[in-house]
Design an enzyme around this catalytic site. Sequence first.
Site, PDB file in Angstrom:
ATOM      1  N   HIS A 102      78.627  27.241  69.521  1.00 36.22           N
ATOM      2  CA  HIS A 102      79.590  27.264  68.433  1.00 36.22           C
ATOM      3  C   HIS A 102      80.062  28.675  68.087  1.00 36.22           C
ATOM      4  O   HIS A 102      81.192  28.888  67.696  1.00 36.22           O
ATOM      5  CB  HIS A 102      78.909  26.630  67.216  1.00 36.22           C
ATOM      6  CG  HIS A 102      79.766  26.514  66.017  1.00 36.22           C
ATOM      7  ND1 HIS A 102      80.927  25.804  66.014  1.00 36.22           N
ATOM      8  CD2 HIS A 102      79.633  27.025  64.766  1.00 36.22           C
ATOM      9  CE1 HIS A 102      81.479  25.871  64.814  1.00 36.22           C
ATOM     10  NE2 HIS A 102      80.721  26.623  64.045  1.00 36.22           N
ATOM     11  N   ALA A 121      90.171  38.399  61.512  1.00 37.90           N
ATOM     12  CA  ALA A 121      89.795  39.814  61.476  1.00 37.90           C
ATOM     13  C   ALA A 121      90.998  40.696  61.815  1.00 37.90           C
ATOM     14  O   ALA A 121      91.386  41.576  61.035  1.00 37.90           O
ATOM     15  CB  ALA A 121      88.633  40.072  62.436  1.00 37.90           C
ATOM     16  N   GLY A 122      91.609  40.461  62.973  1.00 39.67           N
ATOM     17  CA  GLY A 122      92.709  41.315  63.419  1.00 39.67           C
ATOM     18  C   GLY A 122      93.958  41.150  62.567  1.00 39.67           C
ATOM     19  O   GLY A 122      94.664  42.131  62.293  1.00 39.67           O
ATOM     20  N   GLY A 174      94.068  41.459  68.800  1.00 47.12           N
ATOM     21  CA  GLY A 174      93.609  40.230  68.157  1.00 47.12           C
ATOM     22  C   GLY A 174      94.282  40.032  66.818  1.00 47.12           C
ATOM     23  O   GLY A 174      94.448  40.987  66.040  1.00 47.12           O
ATOM     24  N   ARG A 228      70.398  24.459  61.092  1.00 49.59           N
ATOM     25  CA  ARG A 228      71.127  24.090  62.311  1.00 49.59           C
ATOM     26  C   ARG A 228      70.304  24.229  63.584  1.00 49.59           C
ATOM     27  O   ARG A 228      70.385  23.395  64.480  1.00 49.59           O
ATOM     28  CB  ARG A 228      72.375  24.972  62.456  1.00 49.59           C
ATOM     29  CG  ARG A 228      73.451  24.623  61.476  1.00 49.59           C
ATOM     30  CD  ARG A 228      74.672  25.491  61.650  1.00 49.59           C
ATOM     31  NE  ARG A 228      75.690  25.078  60.695  1.00 49.59           N
ATOM     32  CZ  ARG A 228      76.874  25.649  60.566  1.00 49.59           C
ATOM     33  NH1 ARG A 228      77.206  26.670  61.330  1.00 49.59           N
ATOM     34  NH2 ARG A 228      77.740  25.211  59.690  1.00 49.59           N
ATOM     35  N   GLU A 235      84.236  38.524  64.785  1.00 44.53           N
ATOM     36  CA  GLU A 235      83.207  37.950  65.658  1.00 44.53           C
ATOM     37  C   GLU A 235      82.934  38.842  66.875  1.00 44.53           C
ATOM     38  O   GLU A 235      81.884  38.739  67.504  1.00 44.53           O
ATOM     39  CB  GLU A 235      83.627  36.536  66.093  1.00 44.53           C
ATOM     40  CG  GLU A 235      82.482  35.741  66.707  1.00 44.53           C
ATOM     41  CD  GLU A 235      82.811  34.283  67.016  1.00 44.53           C
ATOM     42  OE1 GLU A 235      83.705  33.708  66.360  1.00 44.53           O
ATOM     43  OE2 GLU A 235      82.160  33.717  67.908  1.00 44.53           O
TER      44      GLU A 235
HETATM   45  C1  LIG Z   1      85.168  24.628  65.429  1.00 45.46           C
HETATM   46  C2  LIG Z   1      84.757  25.841  64.616  1.00 45.46           C
HETATM   47  C3  LIG Z   1      84.667  25.758  63.236  1.00 45.46           C
HETATM   48  C4  LIG Z   1      84.299  26.873  62.478  1.00 45.46           C
HETATM   49  N1  LIG Z   1      84.202  26.762  61.121  1.00 45.46           N
HETATM   50  C5  LIG Z   1      83.844  27.838  60.382  1.00 45.46           C
HETATM   51  C6  LIG Z   1      83.765  27.766  58.964  1.00 45.46           C
HETATM   52  O1  LIG Z   1      84.005  26.714  58.360  1.00 45.46           O
HETATM   53  N2  LIG Z   1      83.421  28.888  58.276  1.00 45.46           N
HETATM   54  C7  LIG Z   1      83.160  30.066  58.899  1.00 45.46           C
HETATM   55  O2  LIG Z   1      82.865  31.049  58.216  1.00 45.46           O
HETATM   56  N3  LIG Z   1      83.237  30.168  60.246  1.00 45.46           N
HETATM   57  C8  LIG Z   1      83.577  29.101  61.009  1.00 45.46           C
HETATM   58  N4  LIG Z   1      83.661  29.220  62.363  1.00 45.46           N
HETATM   59  C9  LIG Z   1      83.572  30.558  62.984  1.00 45.46           C
HETATM   60  C10 LIG Z   1      84.915  31.309  62.771  1.00 45.46           C
HETATM   61  O3  LIG Z   1      85.992  30.415  62.919  1.00 45.46           O
HETATM   62  C11 LIG Z   1      85.123  32.474  63.738  1.00 45.46           C
HETATM   63  O4  LIG Z   1      83.969  33.246  63.812  1.00 45.46           O
HETATM   64  C12 LIG Z   1      86.250  33.382  63.275  1.00 45.46           C
HETATM   65  O5  LIG Z   1      87.395  32.631  62.996  1.00 45.46           O
HETATM   66  C13 LIG Z   1      86.549  34.470  64.323  1.00 45.46           C
HETATM   67  O6  LIG Z   1      87.641  35.225  63.867  1.00 45.46           O
HETATM   68  P1  LIG Z   1      88.114  36.513  64.666  1.00 45.46           P
HETATM   69  O7  LIG Z   1      89.312  37.025  63.963  1.00 45.46           O
HETATM   70  O8  LIG Z   1      86.977  37.440  64.874  1.00 45.46           O
HETATM   71  O9  LIG Z   1      88.534  35.974  66.121  1.00 45.46           O
HETATM   72  P2  LIG Z   1      89.593  34.844  66.590  1.00 45.46           P
HETATM   73  O10 LIG Z   1      90.103  34.007  65.490  1.00 45.46           O
HETATM   74  O11 LIG Z   1      88.936  34.164  67.754  1.00 45.46           O
HETATM   75  O12 LIG Z   1      90.822  35.682  67.119  1.00 45.46           O
HETATM   76  C14 LIG Z   1      90.775  36.382  68.330  1.00 45.46           C
HETATM   77  C15 LIG Z   1      92.120  37.037  68.560  1.00 45.46           C
HETATM   78  O13 LIG Z   1      92.005  37.968  69.629  1.00 45.46           O
HETATM   79  C16 LIG Z   1      93.058  37.782  70.560  1.00 45.46           C
HETATM   80  N5  LIG Z   1      92.550  38.239  71.854  1.00 45.46           N
HETATM   81  C17 LIG Z   1      91.352  37.995  72.419  1.00 45.46           C
HETATM   82  N6  LIG Z   1      91.234  38.670  73.576  1.00 45.46           N
HETATM   83  C18 LIG Z   1      92.378  39.352  73.742  1.00 45.46           C
HETATM   84  C19 LIG Z   1      92.863  40.240  74.732  1.00 45.46           C
HETATM   85  N7  LIG Z   1      92.111  40.577  75.796  1.00 45.46           N
HETATM   86  N8  LIG Z   1      94.101  40.731  74.579  1.00 45.46           N
HETATM   87  C20 LIG Z   1      94.883  40.427  73.514  1.00 45.46           C
HETATM   88  N9  LIG Z   1      94.464  39.613  72.523  1.00 45.46           N
HETATM   89  C21 LIG Z   1      93.230  39.091  72.647  1.00 45.46           C
HETATM   90  C22 LIG Z   1      93.418  36.333  70.449  1.00 45.46           C
HETATM   91  O14 LIG Z   1      94.721  36.137  70.893  1.00 45.46           O
HETATM   92  C23 LIG Z   1      93.244  36.093  68.935  1.00 45.46           C
HETATM   93  O15 LIG Z   1      94.419  36.510  68.293  1.00 45.46           O
HETATM   94  C24 LIG Z   1      83.993  28.105  63.131  1.00 45.46           C
HETATM   95  C25 LIG Z   1      84.048  28.182  64.518  1.00 45.46           C
HETATM   96  C26 LIG Z   1      84.399  27.067  65.268  1.00 45.46           C
HETATM   97  C27 LIG Z   1      84.373  27.165  66.759  1.00 45.46           C
END
Ligand SMILES: Cc1cc2nc3c(=O)[nH]c(=O)nc-3n(C[C@H](O)[C@H](O)[C@H](O)COP(=O)(O)OP(=O)(O)OC[C@H]3O[C@@H](n4cnc5c(N)ncnc54)[C@H](O)[C@@H]3O)c2cc1C
Length: 665
Positions: A429, A44-45, A40, A337, A453
């Site tokens: 969401h 985070a990643g 990822g 919400r 997440e």
């Molecule tokens: C429309 C929207 C608006 C938002 N606005 C806000 C905001 O204003 N403020 C806030 O705090 N939060 C907000 N959130 C929540 C927030 O965006 C997410 O919780 C956060 O960005 C998640 O980040 P992450 O790095 O954990 O995962 P992600 O950004 O989802 O990244 C996941 C990564 O994992 C990779 N991946 C997944 N599965 C695999 C696999 N099996 N093999 C290889 N790679 C894989 C993907 O390619 C990607 O690179 C919002 C969410 C949405 C839906």
Amino acid sequence: MALDSKVPQGPLKDKWTDYKNHINLVNPANKRHIDVIVVGTGLAGGSASATLAELGYNVKSFAYQDSPRRAHSIAAQGGINAAKNYQGDGDSTYRLFYDTVKGGDYRSREANVYRLAEVSANIIDQCVAQGVPFARDYGGLLDNRSFGGVLVSRTFYAKGQTGQQLLLGAYSAMNRQIARGKIEMFNRHEMLDVVVVDGKARGIIARNLVTGEIERHSAHAVVIASGGYGNVYFLSTNAMGSNVTAGWKVHKKGAYFANPCYTQIHPTCIPRSGDYQSKLTLMSESLQNDGRIWVPKNLEDVTAIREGKLKPTQLTEDQRDYYLERRYPAFGNLVPRDVASRAAKERCDAGYGVNATGEAVYLDFAASFERYGSEQAKIQNISNPSAAKIKELGQEIVRAKYGNLFQMYEKIVDENPYETPMMIYPAVHYTMGGVWVDYNLMTTIPGCYAIGEANFSDHGANRLGASALMQGLADGYFVLPYTIGDYLSDDIRTGKIATDTPEFDAAEKEVTERIEFFVNNKGTHSVDYYHKKLGKIMWDKCGMSRNKAGLEEAVEEISALRKDFWKNVIVPGTATEYNEQLAKAGRVADFLELGELFAKDALVREESAGGHFREEHQTEDGEAKRMKEFQFVSAWEYKGEPKDAVLHKEALVYENIEVKERSYK
Ligand SMILES: Cc1cc2nc3c(=O)[nH]c(=O)nc-3n(C[C@H](O)[C@H](O)[C@H](O)COP(=O)(O)OP(=O)(O)OC[C@H]3O[C@@H](n4cnc5c(N)ncnc54)[C@H](O)[C@@H]3O)c2cc1C
């Protein structure tokens, strides 16, 4: 298995500092001999990969998109919280901790949340140093805005594109390490299994999505940063590719899963338009500051509107039901919400939904046009302005505040929201459940970590806005880089992990057999057919409001659907080409297992928490009680005593679908 959250002893405010002072470290020369896999590249990643590489570890990063900067994090609009107290309005680490625990319905782990609040201020400094263009005020200082459920302004933002700008910051930090050779980036690669050797995570099996090749990758530790699984509902505001596969695979290899049914449902999304839609779009929560939510009072008017015989603007004030203002006069349209979402559903279920699907309520800015317009007329010394002039002046103010959202709405719905009220409906969401982790962010598989997440620990049952970005970046920039070192200090003499071992053979075989099954099964129904059916069960029976009978039905129906899937699914194309349907088949197979676990989790929780309501409670009295709790739980005070897990209820934790343990630490 006894769960040990490994929360350090001592006062809450000292835990993280003491912890850092006493953990084992890996010296710079030894870091060169240690490999870490990060699955990822979202916030985070991406932040974890860049930081671990900067520290000197050899990092292999994986993403299924064609670039790290396409991770779902890019969609985040509103902002990121941090306890900087730049506004001088009384914010502090404790207050951010307090609001986050309260916003999580007291179901998050306190020690993790306190640490999150502590490092939040560092995140802003880090991102500013990277060049993230946060909004600034007139004097050039960083600006803040306020989000629901809190009493201070602590949200940093970059227009409506905060996630995008933060991700570009993390991505540029990654790129520096890619150029140095410290990060090996595997775009268009999907992790399909984790490899456990002698009880420790030592690698992954990944599929090159372009060529179909199955690859073995080894490392001394594996970090899962794969984001949320809201797409288990089929329709959500998540990116189309968001899925549970990485988290689910580690779960099936022995990592516990916590709180699967906790989902944040956002009240302000563009409604579904029909049966052929594949994605929902979020409108910002900030719109509720100026929009009033209503449905017609009379069902005849609803019918006339749906048939196109009546326009909403033709209804007089007394023909409208501003149901949030009616039910919750103190909070009005700015209730939390979960309350806004359930109230909209309640009106629509009662037949008052205003679009063709019956799932929409109005968000109306007419009163704001008038309010702002009258004020502007005074400011601009316009005497006796006409109603049209007032509206025009008011619309200018609203355009300046939310213009891009109005434009986005018009493009999607093909209606001008300045002239006719917007339509909105709640949508899935964010998922708060995920892989169980301890204080070190390690899962119950040694050497396998989960961050962002994808894990469960920090946010409990209800989400404040602007805390997901904070958690992802806290985990990646400031927490994991310490905690993983403590574990890896045992591996300085291990040497490269071999991939020609029985464990890799077995994992690869399983992955290959599954892929072969999909391309060879000449069934009758597409992958989307099953995904849609699953989503409908999830939304109808495991959505905002749930009841025992419905959840029992859901468990049965999902199980039957899964059996049908494995018999009758058809995947066109081959396994040796770019095949989106094949990739999706694997993800939906995992959603079909997660869905059942999700329903079982919801079934055993005889409670209303966060975004979910057991229907037994869903009366006006029940809602009033929830609102009262929301307002008055401030009576809760952290007493400074270390607690092992959360204040009230520890996560329900599952292993391999069966409920094994229900622990209330
Ligand atoms: C429309 C929207 C608006 C938002 N606005 C806000 C905001 O204003 N403020 C806030 O705090 N939060 C907000 N959130 C929540 C927030 O965006 C997410 O919780 C956060 O960005 C998640 O980040 P992450 O790095 O954990 O995962 P992600 O950004 O989802 O990244 C996941 C990564 O994992 C990779 N991946 C997944 N599965 C695999 C696999 N099996 N093999 C290889 N790679 C894989 C993907 O390619 C990607 O690179 C919002 C969410 C949405 C839906």
